[in-house]
Design a protein around this motif. Structure first.
Motif, short mmCIF file in Angstrom:
data_model
loop_
_atom_site.label_atom_id
_atom_site.label_comp_id
_atom_site.label_asym_id
_atom_site.label_seq_id
_atom_site.Cartn_x
_atom_site.Cartn_y
_atom_site.Cartn_z
N THR A 1 2.02 9.06 5.53
CA THR A 1 1.61 10.17 4.69
C THR A 1 2.69 10.49 3.66
OG1 THR A 1 0.29 11.12 6.48
CG2 THR A 1 0.94 12.61 4.71
N LEU A 2 3.95 10.45 4.08
CA LEU A 2 5.04 10.72 3.15
C LEU A 2 5.08 9.69 2.04
CD1 LEU A 2 7.88 11.69 5.64
CD2 LEU A 2 6.63 13.22 4.10
N VAL A 3 4.81 8.43 2.38
CA VAL A 3 4.89 7.35 1.39
C VAL A 3 3.69 7.35 0.46
CG1 VAL A 3 4.94 4.84 1.10
CG2 VAL A 3 6.31 5.92 2.90
N THR A 4 2.50 7.52 1.02
CA THR A 4 1.27 7.36 0.24
C THR A 4 0.68 8.66 -0.25
OG1 THR A 4 -0.17 7.54 2.18
CG2 THR A 4 0.69 5.36 1.67
N SER A 5 1.16 9.80 0.28
CA SER A 5 0.57 11.13 0.01
C SER A 5 -0.87 11.20 0.48
CB SER A 5 0.64 11.46 -1.50
OG SER A 5 1.98 11.50 -1.93
N LYS A 6 -1.26 10.30 1.40
CA LYS A 6 -2.61 10.32 1.97
C LYS A 6 -2.50 10.28 3.49
CE LYS A 6 -4.98 8.13 -1.92
NZ LYS A 6 -5.86 7.01 -2.35
N SER A 7 -3.11 11.26 4.12
CA SER A 7 -3.03 11.34 5.58
C SER A 7 -4.15 10.60 6.29
CB SER A 7 -3.07 12.81 6.00
OG SER A 7 -4.34 13.38 5.68
N ARG A 8 -5.20 10.21 5.56
CA ARG A 8 -6.39 9.60 6.16
C ARG A 8 -6.93 10.53 7.25
NH1 ARG A 8 -8.74 5.74 3.31
NH2 ARG A 8 -9.66 4.86 5.21
N THR A 9 -6.85 11.82 6.99
CA THR A 9 -7.32 12.82 7.94
C THR A 9 -8.22 13.82 7.23
OG1 THR A 9 -5.30 12.65 9.25
CG2 THR A 9 -6.64 14.61 9.59
N ILE A 10 -9.35 14.14 7.83
CA ILE A 10 -10.19 15.23 7.33
C ILE A 10 -10.23 16.32 8.39
CG2 ILE A 10 -11.59 13.73 5.86
CD1 ILE A 10 -13.81 13.89 7.91
N SER B 1 11.18 -8.82 3.67
CA SER B 1 11.92 -7.56 3.66
C SER B 1 11.05 -6.43 4.21
CB SER B 1 12.36 -7.22 2.24
OG SER B 1 11.22 -6.92 1.44
N HIS B 2 11.69 -5.36 4.64
CA HIS B 2 10.89 -4.24 5.14
C HIS B 2 10.11 -3.57 4.01
CE1 HIS B 2 14.50 -1.94 3.83
NE2 HIS B 2 13.66 -0.93 3.69
N GLN B 3 10.62 -3.73 2.74
CA GLN B 3 9.85 -3.21 1.60
C GLN B 3 8.53 -3.96 1.45
OE1 GLN B 3 13.05 -4.05 1.48
NE2 GLN B 3 14.28 -2.48 0.38
N THR B 4 8.57 -5.28 1.74
CA THR B 4 7.34 -6.07 1.67
C THR B 4 6.34 -5.62 2.72
OG1 THR B 4 8.50 -8.00 0.79
CG2 THR B 4 6.37 -8.39 1.87
N VAL B 5 6.83 -5.34 3.94
CA VAL B 5 5.94 -4.84 4.99
C VAL B 5 5.32 -3.51 4.57
CG1 VAL B 5 5.78 -4.08 7.39
CG2 VAL B 5 7.26 -6.01 6.78
N SER B 6 6.13 -2.65 3.96
CA SER B 6 5.62 -1.36 3.49
C SER B 6 4.53 -1.55 2.45
CB SER B 6 6.77 -0.53 2.91
OG SER B 6 6.29 0.71 2.41
N ARG B 7 4.73 -2.53 1.55
CA ARG B 7 3.70 -2.78 0.52
C ARG B 7 2.41 -3.29 1.15
NH1 ARG B 7 8.35 -5.06 -2.33
NH2 ARG B 7 8.99 -3.59 -3.97
N LEU C 1 1.34 -2.49 4.15
CA LEU C 1 0.72 -1.31 4.77
C LEU C 1 -0.03 -0.46 3.76
CD1 LEU C 1 3.56 -0.16 7.21
CD2 LEU C 1 1.31 -1.04 7.85
N ASN C 2 0.50 -0.40 2.55
CA ASN C 2 -0.09 0.44 1.51
C ASN C 2 -1.02 -0.33 0.58
OD1 ASN C 2 1.33 2.82 2.33
ND2 ASN C 2 3.18 1.94 1.41
N ASP C 3 -1.32 -1.60 0.97
CA ASP C 3 -2.26 -2.43 0.22
C ASP C 3 -1.86 -2.56 -1.25
OD1 ASP C 3 -4.44 -4.10 0.15
OD2 ASP C 3 -5.87 -2.51 -0.32
N HIS C 4 -0.57 -2.82 -1.47
CA HIS C 4 -0.06 -2.94 -2.83
C HIS C 4 -0.59 -4.22 -3.47
CE1 HIS C 4 2.75 -3.07 -6.20
NE2 HIS C 4 3.05 -1.80 -5.92
N PRO C 5 -1.04 -4.17 -4.72
CA PRO C 5 -1.65 -5.36 -5.36
C PRO C 5 -0.68 -6.49 -5.65
CG PRO C 5 -1.44 -3.55 -6.93
CD PRO C 5 -1.12 -2.98 -5.59
N SER C 6 0.63 -6.23 -5.62
CA SER C 6 1.61 -7.27 -5.96
C SER C 6 1.85 -8.26 -4.82
CB SER C 6 2.94 -6.61 -6.35
OG SER C 6 3.54 -5.98 -5.23
#
Length: 345
Positions: free
Chosen positions: A68-77, A29-35, A37-42
């Motif tokens: 950024t919207l999903v993780t609240s992290k932009s990986r940008t400084i 599922s696309h939810q699995t791909v999203s997880r 991308l976000n390195d979800h432990p499940s």
């Protein structure tokens, strides 16, 4: 008309793969791909590997704004820089931070202050914050910039390159210690009549190098004359050298940067004198050309690569753990070349 439209469509560039394309090809599922991308432990390791392999095959690149919207992290400084970043030191610092950030997996966004008044600093900070930066490195020459920043409510962690501060936000090269090394080198060569060509008075680095020169001269019980305030340019070094050589009441000069040292060497040669036989010169920074001056310049080296690495490490530590211990500053290094020798009189 229909044929022309079809030809135009066939010539249009192919659509970039999206997350649903990856999900379909991987059989998830696309939810699995999203997880993934976000390195979800499940996510099971086998599923993760299959999804990553499909991403590589399809050359899928996740949308940074969406992540950024999903993780609240932009990986940008962010880098907040004064317009003086065109000078060698600030420019090298920016380059070193960009390299260190990329190695840590972060993007970099740079905002240049159009002026160092409160409004200019606030505008640049707002620009960075609007890009969802996770932290900011401040590179500015004047102490007043840091005074303003300390008064503002900065909403993200930040680190400054401010060599005169003991703040936990600071990472820097020991400018004062480097200046003492340069001055001590001249004294150990036998010089007692030493001038200091300083940088602009409102620059933190210039003030620290001047303080180091005066401290070392005082520690060695050698009388001093008032430092000459320059502007970092080779042109100023040349003009100052021509004026000083009218009296020639010195045997050595410690220049606050290498460009002014270059101008000094030019003035010495135009006067029909020799460096180092008649006047010894020490610079500061070790710019790439310093080893190719004639004579090659004795100078103080700053390790900008290490400075960038430590700045990013300090900032990322503050992002993940705000109570991180301050990282120690960097010791400057004296590089002895051909522009210094003992006095001839």
């Amino acid at each position: 008309m229909t044929e022309l439209s079809g030809a135009a469509d066939s010539a249009s560039p192919p659509r970039a793969p999206n997350i649903r394309d990856v999900a379909k090809a991987a059989g998830v599922s696309h939810q699995t791909v999203s997880r993934v991308l976000n390195d979800h432990p499940s996510i099971r390791e086998a599923t993760k590997e299959r999804v990553l392999q499909v991403m590589e095959q399809l050359q899928y690149r996740p949308n940074r704004a969406a992540r950024t919207l999903v993780t609240s992290k932009s990986r940008t400084i962010g880098i907040l820089a004064a317009t003086s970043a065109s000078h060698y030191g600030p420019a090298s610092s920016i380059g070193a931070i960009q390299d260190a950030a990329r190695e840590a997996g972060y993007y970099v966004s740079t905002a240049n202050m159009h002026n160092t008044e409160t409004s200019g600093i606030q505008d640049a900070l707002n620009h960075l914050v609007s890009q969802s930066v996770e932290g900011i490195v401040v590179i500015a020459p004047q102490k007043r910039v840091f005074d303003v920043i300390s008064e503002l409510q900065v909403s993200v962690p930040y680190v400054t390159m401010q060599s005169s501060s003991d703040s936990p936000h600071t990472v820097s090269v020991d400018q004062r210690g480097g200046a003492r090394l340069a001055t001590r080198h001249l004294i150990e060569r036998g010089h007692r009549m030493i001038y200091h060509l300083a940088g602009p008075q409102d620059w933190i680095e210039a003030e620290e190098r001047m303080a180091g020169f005066l401290e070392e001269m005082s520690a060695q019980d050698i009388p001093t004359t008032a430092p000459i305030l320059g502007d970092w340019s080779a042109d100023f070094g040349y003009r100052a050298g021509r004026e000083l050589l009218r009296f020639r009441d010195f045997t050595a000069i410690f220049s606050s940067n290498d460009q002014m040292a270059l101008g000094l060497i030019h003035a010495i040669r135009d006067e029909g004198l020799d460096c180092p036989r008649d006047v010894s010169i020490v610079g500061f920074d070790d710019i790439p050309e310093a080893a190719h001056f004639w004579p090659p310049l004795t100078t103080v080296r700053q390790d900008f690569t290490e400075l960038g690495r430590r700045c990013v490490a300090q900032l990322l530590g503050n992002i993940s753990e705000p109570e991180v211990v301050n990282i120690e500053g960097i010791t400057a290094e004296l590089v002895v070349r051909g522009s210094t020798a003992g006095p001839s009189f």
